[in-house]
Design an enzyme around this catalytic site. Structure first.
Site, PDB file in Angstrom:
ATOM      1  N   LYS A 134       0.838  -1.400  -0.134  1.00  0.00           N
ATOM      2  CA  LYS A 134      -0.196   0.065   0.215  1.00  0.00           C
ATOM      3  C   LYS A 134       1.110   0.838   0.274  1.00  0.00           C
ATOM      4  CE  LYS A 134      -0.443  -0.670   5.469  1.00  0.00           C
ATOM      5  NZ  LYS A 134      -0.825  -0.563   6.016  1.00  0.00           N
ATOM      6  N   ARG A 190      -9.893  -1.324  15.625  1.00  0.00           N
ATOM      7  CA  ARG A 190     -10.240   0.135  14.446  1.00  0.00           C
ATOM      8  C   ARG A 190     -11.360  -0.985  13.598  1.00  0.00           C
ATOM      9  NH1 ARG A 190      -5.161   0.785  10.421  1.00  0.00           N
ATOM     10  NH2 ARG A 190      -4.938  -0.960  10.585  1.00  0.00           N
ATOM     11  N   TYR A 239      12.035  31.978   4.950  1.00  0.00           N
ATOM     12  CA  TYR A 239      10.945  32.133   5.633  1.00  0.00           C
ATOM     13  C   TYR A 239      11.250  32.413   7.006  1.00  0.00           C
ATOM     14  CZ  TYR A 239       8.445  31.055   1.191  1.00  0.00           C
ATOM     15  OH  TYR A 239       7.939  31.218  -0.160  1.00  0.00           O
ATOM     16  N   MET A 248       8.630  24.792   0.319  1.00  0.00           N
ATOM     17  CA  MET A 248       8.060  23.910  -1.154  1.00  0.00           C
ATOM     18  C   MET A 248       9.523  22.648  -1.743  1.00  0.00           C
ATOM     19  SD  MET A 248       4.774  24.745  -3.615  1.00  0.00           S
ATOM     20  CE  MET A 248       3.871  25.042  -2.325  1.00  0.00           C
TER      21      MET A 248
HETATM   22  C1  LIG Z   1      -0.125  -1.538   6.686  1.00  0.00           C
HETATM   23  C2  LIG Z   1      -0.477  -3.791   7.154  1.00  0.00           C
HETATM   24  C3  LIG Z   1       0.155  -4.454   7.312  1.00  0.00           C
HETATM   25  C4  LIG Z   1       1.832  -4.692   7.096  1.00  0.00           C
HETATM   26  O1  LIG Z   1       2.304  -3.113   8.758  1.00  0.00           O
HETATM   27  P1  LIG Z   1       4.588  -3.651   8.778  1.00  0.00           P
HETATM   28  O2  LIG Z   1       3.933  -2.861   9.944  1.00  0.00           O
HETATM   29  O3  LIG Z   1       4.738  -2.210   7.009  1.00  0.00           O
HETATM   30  O4  LIG Z   1       4.017  -5.024   8.346  1.00  0.00           O
HETATM   31  C5  LIG Z   1       0.016  -5.521   8.393  1.00  0.00           C
HETATM   32  N1  LIG Z   1      -1.139  -5.581   7.794  1.00  0.00           N
HETATM   33  C6  LIG Z   1      -2.337  -4.537   7.541  1.00  0.00           C
HETATM   34  C7  LIG Z   1      -3.576  -4.234   7.733  1.00  0.00           C
HETATM   35  C8  LIG Z   1      -1.788  -2.918   7.744  1.00  0.00           C
HETATM   36  O5  LIG Z   1      -2.666  -2.383   7.453  1.00  0.00           O
END
Ligand SMILES: *Cc1c(COP(=O)(O)O)cnc(C)c1O
Length: 368
Positions: free
Chosen positions: A34, A132, A261, A309
């Protein structure tokens, strides 16, 4: 030639996968790609990992899944979190696996699959303490009972997610495992067979060998890191990403010169200030202002003034032969010095994951 680029060491990624496999033995490995593979480039990493016969790929949403399908990746893909109803048509059409969290979601997905005359592979996500996503273990009984009615859904997996596998007192994780086992028992009693059971993210791979079940989901360890404090396993992993830039402009200024800045920095003495073409648009955060260091010719040089930026200013007075065009290492090794991602995260008041995911679109990815 790039202004700012990430060098990704593909041999390090292969090494890290081998280290993960060595730990988990026959357990299958899902690569979590992801957020553009945590900034490493999802398509490139998926291709590399497919060459290494990765068992499954995890992504964050249907857009990320489609990007991989469009690139010709045929490995099973699971959206590791949840989907919204609007994502269902493309999930069904592209053979993407999803986690189910509610009966309503199961009904809706089944209806869409029926419409397309397809079957969708689904996993049940159980909330064992993360609070969650996922249903409570006791809700799994009626849910799984009902699921058998939904002919266009095929339950292939059961999963949960750990909240704090690295806490000092590991009993919370142990309880999560116990709750997960209850859900597994329910599924088995209802006749579900050959389910993929998966709970562990990277840290649990290196810290909880009692929680592998038959698949682990690894993200950050593939890139050579583990979250939190030192665990003693880091030496088995190799950081795969370095962030580089070049000096764009250089000037000598007198003592008392304001830099950047809001004039947050005045040179305490005559100084040589280098301007780098990297800024918060590239993920080099403003919280690094007046705190971070970069490497030039293997020497640590401090970031002075505010990160803007597109530009960052650095005091390079300690490198007398600094020249326009010289390579700068923002993350990684130069000579005997190394700036680690954890160091950047500390200076930037972020976690390493955020720094990687935050690398901007115009940071070129260069693979070796
Ligand atoms: C992102 C994620 C992982 C991977 O986590 P890492 O700590 O990067 O290995 C595994 N399971 C779920 C549900 C995640 O959202």
């Amino acid at each position: 030639m790039h202004r700012v680029w990430a060098e990704i060491d593909t041999a390090a990624v292969r090494h890290n996968l081998a280290a993960i496999r060595q730990r988990v033995g026959d357990t299958r490995v899902m690569a979590v790609l992801k957020a553009n593979a945590y900034g490493h480039g999802a398509v490139e990493m998926a291709k590399l990992l497919a060459e290494e016969s990765i068992d499954a790929i995890g992504v964050g949403d249907s857009g990320e899944a489609l990007e991989l399908r469009d690139a010709g990746i045929s490995t099973p893909i699971l959206i590791v979190g949840g989907i919204i109803p609007g994502e269902m048509p493309r999930v069904v059409a592209n053979d993407i696996e999803v986690n189910l969290h509610t009966s309503q979601m199961a009904e809706d997905l089944n209806a869409e699959a029926e419409k397309q005359q397809r079957r969708v592979r689904v996993h049940l996500k159980v909330d064992t303490g993360m609070g969650r996503l996922g249903m409570q273990p006791f809700e799994a009984v009626p849910f799984l009972h009902n699921l058998r009615r939904l002919r266009n859904l095929e339950l292939v997996g059961l999963c949960t997610h750990f909240s704090l596998p690295y806490e000092r007192n590991p009993s919370f994780t142990t309880r999560q495992i116990e709750h997960f086992n209850l859900a597994v028992e329910v599924a088995e009693r209802l006749g579900y067979r050959d389910l993929t059971l998966h709970c562990s993210s990277s840290l649990a791979v290196f810290g909880r060998d009692d929680a592998y079940f038959n698949m682990v989901r690894t993200g950050i360890a593939l890139w050579g890191l583990l979250p939190g404090d030192r665990h003693g396993f880091e030496d088995q992993l190799k950081p795969a990403l370095e962030l580089k830039s070049r000096i764009l402009f250089l000037k000598d200024v007198p003592e008392g010169t304001p830099i950047g800045y809001s004039r947050t920095y005045y040179t305490p003495a005559p100084a040589c200030i280098a301007t780098l073409p990297v800024g918060y648009n590239d993920g080099y955060r403003t919280t690094l202002s007046n705190r971070a260091e970069v490497l030039l010719h293997g020497v640590r040089c401090p970031v002075v003034g505010r990160v803007s930026m597109d530009y960052t200013t650095v005091d390079v007075s300690m490198v007398p032969d600094a020249a326009v065009g010289d390579e700068i290492t923002l993350i990684g090794k130069d000579g005997d010095e190394r700036i680690t991602l954890s160091e950047i995260a500390g200076w930037g008041e972020a976690i390493p994951y955020e720094i990687l995911c935050g690398l901007g679109r115009r940071v070129a990815r260069v693979y070796s």
